[in-house]
Scaffold this motif. Sequence first.
Motif, short mmCIF file in Angstrom:
data_model
loop_
_atom_site.label_atom_id
_atom_site.label_comp_id
_atom_site.label_asym_id
_atom_site.label_seq_id
_atom_site.Cartn_x
_atom_site.Cartn_y
_atom_site.Cartn_z
N GLN A 192 0.85 -1.18 0.00
CA GLN A 192 0.00 0.00 0.00
C GLN A 192 0.89 1.24 0.00
O GLN A 192 1.80 1.37 0.83
N ILE A 193 0.65 2.13 -0.95
CA ILE A 193 1.46 3.34 -1.03
C ILE A 193 0.65 4.46 -1.66
O ILE A 193 0.10 4.31 -2.75
N ASP A 194 0.56 5.55 -0.94
CA ASP A 194 -0.03 6.78 -1.44
C ASP A 194 1.13 7.74 -1.66
O ASP A 194 1.76 8.20 -0.70
N VAL A 195 1.44 8.04 -2.91
CA VAL A 195 2.64 8.81 -3.22
C VAL A 195 2.55 10.24 -2.72
O VAL A 195 3.56 10.95 -2.69
N THR A 196 1.36 10.68 -2.31
CA THR A 196 1.21 12.04 -1.79
C THR A 196 1.36 12.11 -0.28
O THR A 196 1.24 13.19 0.30
N ALA A 238 12.73 8.54 -1.11
CA ALA A 238 12.57 7.58 -0.02
C ALA A 238 13.23 6.24 -0.35
O ALA A 238 13.76 5.56 0.54
N PHE A 239 13.17 5.84 -1.62
CA PHE A 239 13.72 4.53 -2.00
C PHE A 239 15.17 4.58 -2.45
O PHE A 239 15.75 3.52 -2.73
N LEU A 240 15.77 5.75 -2.51
CA LEU A 240 17.15 5.85 -2.95
C LEU A 240 18.11 4.96 -2.15
O LEU A 240 18.96 4.28 -2.75
N ALA A 296 4.07 9.43 5.30
CA ALA A 296 4.01 8.26 6.18
C ALA A 296 3.73 6.99 5.38
O ALA A 296 4.30 5.93 5.66
N SER A 297 2.86 7.07 4.39
CA SER A 297 2.54 5.92 3.56
C SER A 297 3.77 5.46 2.79
O SER A 297 4.06 4.25 2.71
N VAL A 298 4.51 6.39 2.23
CA VAL A 298 5.71 6.05 1.47
C VAL A 298 6.76 5.43 2.39
O VAL A 298 7.41 4.43 2.06
N ALA A 299 6.93 6.01 3.58
CA ALA A 299 7.91 5.47 4.54
C ALA A 299 7.56 4.04 4.95
O ALA A 299 8.44 3.19 5.07
N ALA A 300 6.27 3.77 5.13
CA ALA A 300 5.85 2.42 5.49
C ALA A 300 6.13 1.43 4.36
O ALA A 300 6.51 0.28 4.60
N ALA A 301 5.94 1.88 3.12
CA ALA A 301 6.22 1.02 1.98
C ALA A 301 7.71 0.69 1.89
O ALA A 301 8.10 -0.44 1.58
N LYS A 351 9.78 0.51 4.40
CA LYS A 351 10.09 -0.46 5.46
C LYS A 351 9.66 -1.86 5.06
O LYS A 351 10.38 -2.84 5.32
N GLN A 352 8.49 -1.98 4.47
CA GLN A 352 8.00 -3.31 4.06
C GLN A 352 8.92 -3.94 3.02
O GLN A 352 9.30 -5.11 3.14
N ILE A 353 9.28 -3.17 2.01
CA ILE A 353 10.10 -3.72 0.92
C ILE A 353 11.53 -3.97 1.40
O ILE A 353 12.15 -4.96 1.01
N GLU A 354 12.03 -3.11 2.27
CA GLU A 354 13.36 -3.35 2.83
C GLU A 354 13.38 -4.63 3.65
O GLU A 354 14.31 -5.44 3.55
N ALA A 355 12.34 -4.86 4.44
CA ALA A 355 12.27 -6.07 5.26
C ALA A 355 12.19 -7.32 4.40
O ALA A 355 12.66 -8.39 4.80
N ASP A 356 11.61 -7.18 3.22
CA ASP A 356 11.48 -8.33 2.32
C ASP A 356 12.74 -8.60 1.51
O ASP A 356 12.81 -9.59 0.78
N GLY A 357 13.71 -7.69 1.58
CA GLY A 357 14.97 -7.95 0.89
C GLY A 357 15.53 -6.85 0.02
O GLY A 357 16.65 -6.95 -0.47
#
Length: 235
Positions: free
Chosen positions: A51-55, A119-121, A58-63, A65-71
């Motif tokens: 789930q990601i709301d680009v605007t 955020a994803f850099l 907090a939503s972007v930061a949570a995304a 964290k999720q993707i980082e945790a997955d690898g």
Amino acid sequence: MTTTLITGASKGLGHETARQLVAAGHTVYVGARDADRGQQAADRLGARFVQIDVTDDASVAAAVKQIEADGGLDVLVNNAGIEERTPDGGFVAAADVTADSVRTAFETNVFGLVRVTHAFLPLLQRSAAPVVVNVSSGLGLTRDLADPTAPASFYPGIAYPASKAAVNMITVQLAKAFPGIRINAADPGFTATDLNYHTGTQTVEQGAESIVRLARIGQDGPTGGFYDAAGPVAW
């Protein structure tokens, strides 16, 4: 295995890009604001959902964290976008364009792209072959809208082409700043999607072609360019 995030991927070009990249062997995250539609799309495609709301910071930061945790992440496709229209689907007359209406388009198409990319850099920089694809538009080419003989010159809207012109400039500048990441812009062409009330002349399969090609380039691929299905496009 290449891991890819596509924003705005529950339908349209983002959904088709996800489908093609899953078929190509990518592990794909379908990014979407609506959790139900996003999860359903991911299930259909054999992809993962985030789930990601680009605007929303907090939503972007949570995304992240999720993707980082997955690898981690190798490819980011900034696809989420909106076009300003009247309630009946028409173009907003120039006399009715306000700072707020332009800001709404920029919040998703420009600021959202910058927010997500920034955020994803850190994750992208850990990848052995990081790639960013910014979904732009031929409507972002000032020369075409200014040329009365060009097909795009008919377009009367202001906020959408202005936002895509900004996307193009951001792409060029980011590519120079991060030479280790392949960063390019894609022009999917006039594709029939909800964005244009399905008035486009191309299918989503055709429209996704340039996006998918750029998402699959390696570290020896181009960077800082603008591409449509036929190849490089002059800025």
